[in-house]
Design an enzyme around this catalytic site. Sequence first.
Site, mmCIF file in Angstrom:
data_model
loop_
_atom_site.group_PDB
_atom_site.id
_atom_site.type_symbol
_atom_site.label_atom_id
_atom_site.label_comp_id
_atom_site.label_asym_id
_atom_site.label_seq_id
_atom_site.Cartn_x
_atom_site.Cartn_y
_atom_site.Cartn_z
ATOM 1 N N ASN A 89 0.822 -1.212 0.000
ATOM 2 C CA ASN A 89 0.000 0.000 0.000
ATOM 3 C C ASN A 89 0.857 1.264 0.000
ATOM 4 O O ASN A 89 1.943 1.288 0.593
ATOM 5 C CB ASN A 89 -0.970 -0.003 1.186
ATOM 6 C CG ASN A 89 -0.379 -0.632 2.439
ATOM 7 O OD1 ASN A 89 0.506 -1.477 2.361
ATOM 8 N ND2 ASN A 89 -0.849 -0.189 3.585
ATOM 9 N N LEU A 162 -6.011 -2.287 -12.956
ATOM 10 C CA LEU A 162 -7.305 -2.958 -12.693
ATOM 11 C C LEU A 162 -8.195 -2.069 -11.832
ATOM 12 O O LEU A 162 -7.710 -1.257 -11.042
ATOM 13 C CB LEU A 162 -7.085 -4.303 -12.002
ATOM 14 C CG LEU A 162 -6.536 -4.349 -10.571
ATOM 15 C CD1 LEU A 162 -7.595 -4.070 -9.522
ATOM 16 C CD2 LEU A 162 -5.920 -5.695 -10.297
ATOM 17 N N LYS A 215 0.697 6.184 -14.677
ATOM 18 C CA LYS A 215 -0.291 5.634 -13.734
ATOM 19 C C LYS A 215 -1.026 6.776 -13.029
ATOM 20 O O LYS A 215 -2.262 6.777 -12.947
ATOM 21 C CB LYS A 215 0.416 4.730 -12.721
ATOM 22 C CG LYS A 215 -0.454 4.236 -11.598
ATOM 23 C CD LYS A 215 -1.584 3.345 -12.077
ATOM 24 C CE LYS A 215 -2.682 3.234 -11.064
ATOM 25 N NZ LYS A 215 -3.832 2.475 -11.488
ATOM 26 N N CYS A 271 -7.920 4.861 -4.586
ATOM 27 C CA CYS A 271 -6.899 5.346 -5.527
ATOM 28 C C CYS A 271 -7.066 6.773 -6.012
ATOM 29 O O CYS A 271 -6.109 7.550 -5.976
ATOM 30 C CB CYS A 271 -6.858 4.416 -6.735
ATOM 31 S SG CYS A 271 -6.335 2.757 -6.310
HETATM 32 N N1 LIG Z 1 -6.901 -1.329 -5.050
HETATM 33 C C1 LIG Z 1 -6.818 -1.163 -6.344
HETATM 34 O O1 LIG Z 1 -7.793 -1.364 -7.060
HETATM 35 C C2 LIG Z 1 -5.530 -0.729 -6.995
HETATM 36 C C3 LIG Z 1 -5.434 -0.757 -8.389
HETATM 37 C C4 LIG Z 1 -4.248 -0.371 -8.998
HETATM 38 C C5 LIG Z 1 -3.162 0.007 -8.226
HETATM 39 N N2 LIG Z 1 -3.264 0.036 -6.864
HETATM 40 C C6 LIG Z 1 -2.071 0.370 -6.086
HETATM 41 O O2 LIG Z 1 -1.489 -0.877 -5.652
HETATM 42 C C7 LIG Z 1 -0.911 -0.743 -4.354
HETATM 43 C C8 LIG Z 1 -1.539 -1.753 -3.418
HETATM 44 O O3 LIG Z 1 -2.906 -1.452 -3.273
HETATM 45 P P1 LIG Z 1 -3.910 -2.448 -2.550
HETATM 46 O O4 LIG Z 1 -5.257 -1.884 -2.728
HETATM 47 O O5 LIG Z 1 -3.609 -3.834 -3.003
HETATM 48 O O6 LIG Z 1 -3.439 -2.280 -1.021
HETATM 49 P P2 LIG Z 1 -3.843 -3.204 0.203
HETATM 50 O O7 LIG Z 1 -3.757 -2.344 1.407
HETATM 51 O O8 LIG Z 1 -5.082 -3.956 -0.089
HETATM 52 O O9 LIG Z 1 -2.662 -4.300 0.262
HETATM 53 C C9 LIG Z 1 -1.340 -3.997 0.554
HETATM 54 C C10 LIG Z 1 -0.768 -5.146 1.400
HETATM 55 O O10 LIG Z 1 0.639 -4.962 1.517
HETATM 56 C C11 LIG Z 1 1.021 -5.502 2.791
HETATM 57 N N3 LIG Z 1 2.380 -5.061 3.103
HETATM 58 C C12 LIG Z 1 2.810 -3.835 3.514
HETATM 59 N N4 LIG Z 1 4.143 -3.839 3.642
HETATM 60 C C13 LIG Z 1 4.573 -5.091 3.316
HETATM 61 C C14 LIG Z 1 5.835 -5.713 3.239
HETATM 62 N N5 LIG Z 1 6.968 -5.043 3.506
HETATM 63 N N6 LIG Z 1 5.890 -7.014 2.872
HETATM 64 C C15 LIG Z 1 4.776 -7.711 2.589
HETATM 65 N N7 LIG Z 1 3.543 -7.166 2.628
HETATM 66 C C16 LIG Z 1 3.450 -5.875 2.986
HETATM 67 C C17 LIG Z 1 -0.073 -5.010 3.708
HETATM 68 O O11 LIG Z 1 -0.106 -5.775 4.900
HETATM 69 C C18 LIG Z 1 -1.318 -5.199 2.830
HETATM 70 O O12 LIG Z 1 -1.924 -6.447 3.043
HETATM 71 C C19 LIG Z 1 -1.124 0.712 -3.965
HETATM 72 O O13 LIG Z 1 0.013 1.443 -4.338
HETATM 73 C C20 LIG Z 1 -2.314 1.137 -4.807
HETATM 74 O O14 LIG Z 1 -2.320 2.522 -5.070
HETATM 75 C C21 LIG Z 1 -4.416 -0.344 -6.233
HETATM 76 O O1 LIG Z 2 -18.634 7.227 -14.513
HETATM 77 C C1 LIG Z 2 -18.220 6.999 -13.373
HETATM 78 C C2 LIG Z 2 -17.190 6.076 -13.091
HETATM 79 C C3 LIG Z 2 -16.780 5.887 -11.778
HETATM 80 N N1 LIG Z 2 -17.373 6.567 -10.766
HETATM 81 C C4 LIG Z 2 -16.932 6.362 -9.377
HETATM 82 O O2 LIG Z 2 -15.532 6.504 -9.341
HETATM 83 C C5 LIG Z 2 -14.959 5.676 -8.328
HETATM 84 C C6 LIG Z 2 -13.844 4.821 -8.867
HETATM 85 O O3 LIG Z 2 -14.386 3.848 -9.742
HETATM 86 P P1 LIG Z 2 -13.459 2.885 -10.628
HETATM 87 O O4 LIG Z 2 -12.447 3.695 -11.319
HETATM 88 O O5 LIG Z 2 -14.343 2.071 -11.465
HETATM 89 O O6 LIG Z 2 -12.821 1.925 -9.513
HETATM 90 P P2 LIG Z 2 -11.362 1.816 -8.863
HETATM 91 O O7 LIG Z 2 -11.243 0.435 -8.356
HETATM 92 O O8 LIG Z 2 -11.140 2.946 -7.925
HETATM 93 O O9 LIG Z 2 -10.341 1.939 -10.102
HETATM 94 C C7 LIG Z 2 -9.597 3.109 -10.390
HETATM 95 O O10 LIG Z 2 -8.445 3.174 -9.591
HETATM 96 C C8 LIG Z 2 -7.572 2.023 -9.733
HETATM 97 C C9 LIG Z 2 -6.467 2.187 -8.720
HETATM 98 O O11 LIG Z 2 -5.426 2.971 -9.156
HETATM 99 C C10 LIG Z 2 -7.071 1.976 -11.171
HETATM 100 O O12 LIG Z 2 -6.195 0.879 -11.330
HETATM 101 C C11 LIG Z 2 -8.268 1.863 -12.112
HETATM 102 O O13 LIG Z 2 -7.806 1.871 -13.467
HETATM 103 C C12 LIG Z 2 -9.199 3.042 -11.872
HETATM 104 O O14 LIG Z 2 -10.370 2.899 -12.673
HETATM 105 C C13 LIG Z 2 -16.142 4.857 -7.769
HETATM 106 O O15 LIG Z 2 -16.604 5.456 -6.573
HETATM 107 C C14 LIG Z 2 -17.184 4.959 -8.860
HETATM 108 O O16 LIG Z 2 -18.488 4.826 -8.367
HETATM 109 C C15 LIG Z 2 -18.409 7.469 -11.031
HETATM 110 O O17 LIG Z 2 -18.948 8.091 -10.121
HETATM 111 N N2 LIG Z 2 -18.799 7.650 -12.334
#
Ligand SMILES: NC(=O)c1ccc[n+]([C@@H]2O[C@H](COP(=O)([O-])OP(=O)(O)OC[C@H]3O[C@@H](n4cnc5c(N)ncnc54)[C@H](O)[C@@H]3O)[C@@H](O)[C@H]2O)c1
Ligand SMILES: O=c1ccn([C@@H]2O[C@H](COP(=O)(O)OP(=O)(O)O[C@H]3O[C@H](CO)[C@@H](O)[C@H](O)[C@H]3O)[C@@H](O)[C@H]2O)c(=O)[nH]1
Length: 475
Positions: A89, A162, A215, A271
């Site tokens: 995270n 994603l 990103k 995010c």
């Molecule tokens: N959630 C999303 O949809 C999404 C999508 C794209 C990118 N990201 C990015 O990906 C990253 C991770 O997001 P997330 O939502 O998976 O976070 P998360 O909080 O769900 O998971 C992160 C995990 O990393 C673990 N962790 C922390 N330090 C560690 C270490 N040194 N060794 C092993 N594990 C450790 C934590 O305990 C936690 O379980 C962030 O930078 C986020 O911005 C998130």
């Molecule tokens: O037309 C729209 C689209 C989205 N949302 C809202 O926007 C937020 C984010 O939605 P979405 O982007 O679908 O979900 P996330 O899982 O937050 O995904 C975003 O954030 C991720 C973390 O970085 C990226 O990887 C993805 O590409 C990016 O879409 C949510 O509250 C949605 O309800 C709206 O209100 N209107």
Amino acid sequence: MAIKNICCLGAGYVGGPTCSVIAWKCPDVKVTVVDLSVERIAQWNSEKLPIYEPLLDDVVKECRGKNLFFTNDVKSAILDADLIFISVNTPTKTFGNGKGRAADLKYVEGAARMIADIAQSDKIVVEKSTVPVRAAESIQNILYANNKPGVTYHILSNPEFLAEGTAINDLLHADRVLIGGEDSGAIEKLCKIYEHWIPRKNILTTNTWSSELSKLAANAMLAQRVSSINSLSAVCEATGADVSEVARAVGLDSRIGSKFLQASIGFGGSCFQKDILDLVYICECLNLPEVAAYWQQVIDMNEYQKSRFTAKVVRALFNTVSGKNIALLGFAFKKNTGDTRESPAIYVAKTLLDEGATLNIYDPKVEESQIFKDLTHPSICESPEQVRKTVKVCGDAYSATKGTHAIVVCTEWDEFMVLDYKKIYDGMMKPAFIFDGRKILDHEKLLEYGFHVQTIGKQLRKPTPPPRMTNNHHV
Ligand SMILES: NC(=O)c1ccc[n+]([C@@H]2O[C@H](COP(=O)([O-])OP(=O)(O)OC[C@H]3O[C@@H](n4cnc5c(N)ncnc54)[C@H](O)[C@@H]3O)[C@@H](O)[C@H]2O)c1
Ligand SMILES: O=c1ccn([C@@H]2O[C@H](COP(=O)(O)OP(=O)(O)O[C@H]3O[C@H](CO)[C@@H](O)[C@H](O)[C@H]3O)[C@@H](O)[C@H]2O)c(=O)[nH]1
């Protein structure tokens, strides 16, 4: 030599699904996902995974114990790996320099230190977490700080795009995979992993800094669309235009496109806000105040939208919700996830509780414990006991709405579209109000049932008056 052994540091919303798909699509690669949290790893090894994500259970069941492993044994996982994803995270800093804006890189740094301490052979280290531009430089400095002779690190940036609720599909059918780096050999090895299911033309390679910035840019531009349409929803409400019609008309221009134009109570999720705040902070540090102010406005508009919607709820309920019982349908930040991070529902709940309402909350996938954790957080409430007294978490939409004065739809779950609203109306206090924060309900039907209906970006007429009572049976 091709990659045979992958380790992922961080078993969260990204590490878990991403590595499950890699394991599924690359049966000859061993994938080990590690986390510091014993509880999280135990959940990944159990029947009930720690996150809800459509299709994830199937993929995990298919591979777990074969070439996909979840463990707290960080040491063995790092020692054995050819390639290590850092997928920890990167939350917004809550203290010190950059508080409230800069990304907190302490977990990334912690992960890099673990690799540096443990590794005995060459590693490809891949930044999967979302990080500020040039974070790879810091990772490199940490990795080489205790200079182990004979160990070489190749650092790549491979941000994840994603979205929650559609993670598996997004991973399987990614618009693009982005790999940034300077070492063509390492880039090629990571490409080969993705090529198991992603066509080569969809794998984009860039320099490290472009990849890191792309990103942040992608999230900023997606959120900007949501804020843009939300800003227009206010204009619609003031003029009689309908934001769905405007979004459709605008989105049919192929240069604009139709996606991410769904007006809402505001965007949530872990995010968008975090990454834009980080971009704003980076711009300020680079002495680009105009650029910083431009992106800050995307967040300001989101705050405005959340407060505008909640104020509308209170205003419609005769300017006082004190002592009123209100049902919140949905608590997750979007449908098909149990994640509540930065969910607009938390803001709505907090405001209504501050105004003296009692709440019944129902969400199909958010656990009761999570709802109370969010609402009793010190940033949200002063008295956790008071929250426990005034909030009830319900097991379905019918029990949540029974006897309430109003319903607020906070999340666009499909099941909310097909509820029996006549039955719900009959069970509510009158006048019965419904606030559709997601524009998913059939407003005309609701008006016919007698509901007072308000939504985003559209003025609605008053409800159909109930049939007049009369003594004249001939009329
Ligand atoms: N959630 C999303 O949809 C999404 C999508 C794209 C990118 N990201 C990015 O990906 C990253 C991770 O997001 P997330 O939502 O998976 O976070 P998360 O909080 O769900 O998971 C992160 C995990 O990393 C673990 N962790 C922390 N330090 C560690 C270490 N040194 N060794 C092993 N594990 C450790 C934590 O305990 C936690 O379980 C962030 O930078 C986020 O911005 C998130
Ligand atoms: O037309 C729209 C689209 C989205 N949302 C809202 O926007 C937020 C984010 O939605 P979405 O982007 O679908 O979900 P996330 O899982 O937050 O995904 C975003 O954030 C991720 C973390 O970085 C990226 O990887 C993805 O590409 C990016 O879409 C949510 O509250 C949605 O309800 C709206 O209100 N209107």
